[in-house]
Motif scaffolding. Structure first.
Motif, PDB file in Angstrom:
ATOM      1  N   ASN A 185       0.828  -1.203   0.000  1.00  0.00           N
ATOM      2  CA  ASN A 185       0.000   0.000   0.000  1.00  0.00           C
ATOM      3  C   ASN A 185       0.866   1.258   0.000  1.00  0.00           C
ATOM      4  OD1 ASN A 185      -2.324  -1.525   0.028  1.00  0.00           O
ATOM      5  ND2 ASN A 185      -2.540  -1.440   2.248  1.00  0.00           N
ATOM      6  N   LEU A 186       1.945   1.257   0.790  1.00  0.00           N
ATOM      7  CA  LEU A 186       2.841   2.410   0.815  1.00  0.00           C
ATOM      8  C   LEU A 186       3.542   2.596  -0.528  1.00  0.00           C
ATOM      9  CD1 LEU A 186       4.439   2.204   4.365  1.00  0.00           C
ATOM     10  CD2 LEU A 186       2.788   3.865   3.511  1.00  0.00           C
ATOM     11  N   CYS A 187       3.941   1.509  -1.151  1.00  0.00           N
ATOM     12  CA  CYS A 187       4.556   1.605  -2.487  1.00  0.00           C
ATOM     13  C   CYS A 187       3.547   2.139  -3.495  1.00  0.00           C
ATOM     14  CB  CYS A 187       5.088   0.253  -2.936  1.00  0.00           C
ATOM     15  SG  CYS A 187       6.561  -0.267  -2.054  1.00  0.00           S
ATOM     16  N   GLY A 188       2.305   1.718  -3.378  1.00  0.00           N
ATOM     17  CA  GLY A 188       1.268   2.233  -4.270  1.00  0.00           C
ATOM     18  C   GLY A 188       1.040   3.725  -4.068  1.00  0.00           C
ATOM     19  N   LEU A 189       1.031   4.158  -2.819  1.00  0.00           N
ATOM     20  CA  LEU A 189       0.889   5.591  -2.543  1.00  0.00           C
ATOM     21  C   LEU A 189       2.105   6.366  -3.036  1.00  0.00           C
ATOM     22  CD1 LEU A 189      -0.668   5.650   1.032  1.00  0.00           C
ATOM     23  CD2 LEU A 189      -1.753   6.299  -1.120  1.00  0.00           C
ATOM     24  N   ILE A 220       1.890   9.779  -5.792  1.00  0.00           N
ATOM     25  CA  ILE A 220       2.204  11.188  -5.541  1.00  0.00           C
ATOM     26  C   ILE A 220       3.196  11.727  -6.575  1.00  0.00           C
ATOM     27  CG2 ILE A 220       1.677  11.071  -3.084  1.00  0.00           C
ATOM     28  CD1 ILE A 220       4.603  10.878  -2.476  1.00  0.00           C
ATOM     29  N   SER A 221       3.162  13.031  -6.739  1.00  0.00           N
ATOM     30  CA  SER A 221       3.987  13.676  -7.771  1.00  0.00           C
ATOM     31  C   SER A 221       5.456  13.745  -7.339  1.00  0.00           C
ATOM     32  CB  SER A 221       3.463  15.081  -8.047  1.00  0.00           C
ATOM     33  OG  SER A 221       3.619  15.890  -6.900  1.00  0.00           O
ATOM     34  N   LYS A 222       6.326  14.036  -8.313  1.00  0.00           N
ATOM     35  CA  LYS A 222       7.765  14.129  -8.030  1.00  0.00           C
ATOM     36  C   LYS A 222       8.074  15.275  -7.075  1.00  0.00           C
ATOM     37  CE  LYS A 222       9.453  12.041 -12.270  1.00  0.00           C
ATOM     38  NZ  LYS A 222      10.265  12.202 -13.476  1.00  0.00           N
ATOM     39  N   ARG A 223       7.304  16.355  -7.187  1.00  0.00           N
ATOM     40  CA  ARG A 223       7.528  17.499  -6.302  1.00  0.00           C
ATOM     41  C   ARG A 223       7.257  17.126  -4.841  1.00  0.00           C
ATOM     42  NH1 ARG A 223       5.323  23.585  -7.335  1.00  0.00           N
ATOM     43  NH2 ARG A 223       6.460  24.508  -5.613  1.00  0.00           N
ATOM     44  N   ILE A 269       9.242  15.173   0.657  1.00  0.00           N
ATOM     45  CA  ILE A 269       9.419  14.094   1.631  1.00  0.00           C
ATOM     46  C   ILE A 269      10.911  13.873   1.914  1.00  0.00           C
ATOM     47  CG2 ILE A 269       9.135  11.609   1.995  1.00  0.00           C
ATOM     48  CD1 ILE A 269       6.439  11.842   0.586  1.00  0.00           C
ATOM     49  N   TYR A 270      11.743  13.931   0.876  1.00  0.00           N
ATOM     50  CA  TYR A 270      13.188  13.795   1.084  1.00  0.00           C
ATOM     51  C   TYR A 270      13.739  14.938   1.938  1.00  0.00           C
ATOM     52  CZ  TYR A 270      13.310  10.097  -2.436  1.00  0.00           C
ATOM     53  OH  TYR A 270      13.109   8.929  -3.135  1.00  0.00           O
ATOM     54  N   LEU A 271      13.276  16.158   1.673  1.00  0.00           N
ATOM     55  CA  LEU A 271      13.710  17.299   2.488  1.00  0.00           C
ATOM     56  C   LEU A 271      13.230  17.161   3.930  1.00  0.00           C
ATOM     57  CD1 LEU A 271      13.182  20.242  -0.029  1.00  0.00           C
ATOM     58  CD2 LEU A 271      15.351  19.268   0.745  1.00  0.00           C
ATOM     59  N   SER A 276       1.928  16.561   4.690  1.00  0.00           N
ATOM     60  CA  SER A 276       0.895  15.514   4.728  1.00  0.00           C
ATOM     61  C   SER A 276      -0.440  16.054   4.232  1.00  0.00           C
ATOM     62  CB  SER A 276       0.763  14.935   6.132  1.00  0.00           C
ATOM     63  OG  SER A 276       0.382  15.934   7.045  1.00  0.00           O
ATOM     64  N   ALA A 277      -0.747  17.323   4.514  1.00  0.00           N
ATOM     65  CA  ALA A 277      -1.983  17.917   3.989  1.00  0.00           C
ATOM     66  C   ALA A 277      -1.919  18.053   2.473  1.00  0.00           C
ATOM     67  CB  ALA A 277      -2.222  19.275   4.636  1.00  0.00           C
ATOM     68  N   LEU A 278      -0.765  18.456   1.949  1.00  0.00           N
ATOM     69  CA  LEU A 278      -0.617  18.577   0.494  1.00  0.00           C
ATOM     70  C   LEU A 278      -0.763  17.224  -0.206  1.00  0.00           C
ATOM     71  CD1 LEU A 278       2.359  21.103   0.227  1.00  0.00           C
ATOM     72  CD2 LEU A 278      -0.023  21.503  -0.430  1.00  0.00           C
ATOM     73  N   ILE A 279      -0.151  16.203   0.376  1.00  0.00           N
ATOM     74  CA  ILE A 279      -0.240  14.860  -0.213  1.00  0.00           C
ATOM     75  C   ILE A 279      -1.669  14.335  -0.122  1.00  0.00           C
ATOM     76  CG2 ILE A 279       0.497  12.462   0.058  1.00  0.00           C
ATOM     77  CD1 ILE A 279       3.265  13.551   0.807  1.00  0.00           C
ATOM     78  N   GLY A 280      -2.326  14.556   1.023  1.00  0.00           N
ATOM     79  CA  GLY A 280      -3.716  14.124   1.164  1.00  0.00           C
ATOM     80  C   GLY A 280      -4.638  14.811   0.175  1.00  0.00           C
ATOM     81  N   ALA A 281      -4.411  16.118  -0.037  1.00  0.00           N
ATOM     82  CA  ALA A 281      -5.231  16.850  -1.012  1.00  0.00           C
ATOM     83  C   ALA A 281      -4.978  16.345  -2.434  1.00  0.00           C
ATOM     84  CB  ALA A 281      -4.927  18.345  -0.921  1.00  0.00           C
ATOM     85  N   GLU A 282      -3.723  16.036  -2.735  1.00  0.00           N
ATOM     86  CA  GLU A 282      -3.404  15.532  -4.075  1.00  0.00           C
ATOM     87  C   GLU A 282      -4.050  14.172  -4.330  1.00  0.00           C
ATOM     88  OE1 GLU A 282       0.486  14.234  -6.751  1.00  0.00           O
ATOM     89  OE2 GLU A 282       0.776  15.228  -4.829  1.00  0.00           O
ATOM     90  N   ILE A 283      -3.950  13.276  -3.362  1.00  0.00           N
ATOM     91  CA  ILE A 283      -4.546  11.942  -3.523  1.00  0.00           C
ATOM     92  C   ILE A 283      -6.068  12.044  -3.580  1.00  0.00           C
ATOM     93  CG2 ILE A 283      -4.873   9.710  -2.388  1.00  0.00           C
ATOM     94  CD1 ILE A 283      -1.986   9.938  -1.417  1.00  0.00           C
ATOM     95  N   GLY A 284      -6.658  12.882  -2.732  1.00  0.00           N
ATOM     96  CA  GLY A 284      -8.107  13.069  -2.764  1.00  0.00           C
ATOM     97  C   GLY A 284      -8.588  13.645  -4.089  1.00  0.00           C
ATOM     98  N   GLY A 285      -7.815  14.584  -4.629  1.00  0.00           N
ATOM     99  CA  GLY A 285      -8.170  15.152  -5.933  1.00  0.00           C
ATOM    100  C   GLY A 285      -8.108  14.121  -7.043  1.00  0.00           C
ATOM    101  N   LYS A 286      -7.091  13.252  -6.988  1.00  0.00           N
ATOM    102  CA  LYS A 286      -6.991  12.206  -8.015  1.00  0.00           C
ATOM    103  C   LYS A 286      -8.130  11.198  -7.900  1.00  0.00           C
ATOM    104  CE  LYS A 286      -2.078  12.516  -8.910  1.00  0.00           C
ATOM    105  NZ  LYS A 286      -0.780  11.845  -8.931  1.00  0.00           N
ATOM    106  N   ILE A 287      -8.513  10.853  -6.679  1.00  0.00           N
ATOM    107  CA  ILE A 287      -9.635   9.921  -6.481  1.00  0.00           C
ATOM    108  C   ILE A 287     -10.929  10.547  -6.986  1.00  0.00           C
ATOM    109  CG2 ILE A 287     -11.067   8.805  -4.712  1.00  0.00           C
ATOM    110  CD1 ILE A 287      -8.481   8.370  -3.115  1.00  0.00           C
TER     111      ILE A 287
END
Length: 142
Positions: free
Chosen positions: A19-23, A27-30, A35-37, A113-124
């Motif tokens: 599931n983590l690999c799927g998530l 998510i986008s490269k940006r 996440i790396y930073l 985490s809010a940005l990633i959640g918004a991105e995933i929610g938008g894609k869904i």
């Protein structure tokens, strides 16, 4: 209803890494760069916390018995007779630095985490809107 939930739980058991690999793939490269930073910021936070704790013991030792020789990394610093003041100022500086890094870490963790959640929610939401009528009716939502 409970049987359906139990079946889903059994099917997903042990698939956390999948599931983590799927998530991660969604998510986008940006966001991945963020996440790396954030990981670098977390490591810096850990190092600053460790330094703060490391300087605490020699400071307490010097406060209790000021004349004794220090057997720690402080002995490599050019310390004069006012070593208690120097160690207290180093401790204060590290404590403030550690607190600033910790607060920054908490702020960026929540923001990313809010940005990633918004991105995933938008894609869904976009995927659901792009279903045709027959596909949408075939989905069992209950």
């Amino acid at each position: 209803m409970n049987k359906e939930i139990a079946r889903i739980n059994r099917a997903n058991k042990g698939n956390t890494f999948k599931n983590l690999c799927g998530l991660w793939n969604i998510i986008s490269k940006r966001k991945k760069k963020y996440i790396y930073l954030l990981l670098i910021l977390m490591i810096a936070s850990g190092i600053s916390e460790a330094l703060t704790i490391t300087i605490l013991f020699p400071l307490i030792q010097n406060l209790i018995s000021p004349g004794e020789n220090l057997d720690s990394f402080i002995k490599y610093l050019p310390i004069s007779n006012n070593s208690t003041i120097l160690m207290a100022s180093i401790f204060t500086f590290l404590l403030i630095l550690s607190s600033i890094i910790r607060v920054t870490n908490i702020f960026f963790t929540g923001r990313i985490s809010a940005l990633i959640g918004a991105e995933i929610g938008g894609k869904i939401f976009s995927n659901i809107l792009n279903f045709n009528y027959m596909e949408f009716n075939s989905i069992n939502s209950s």
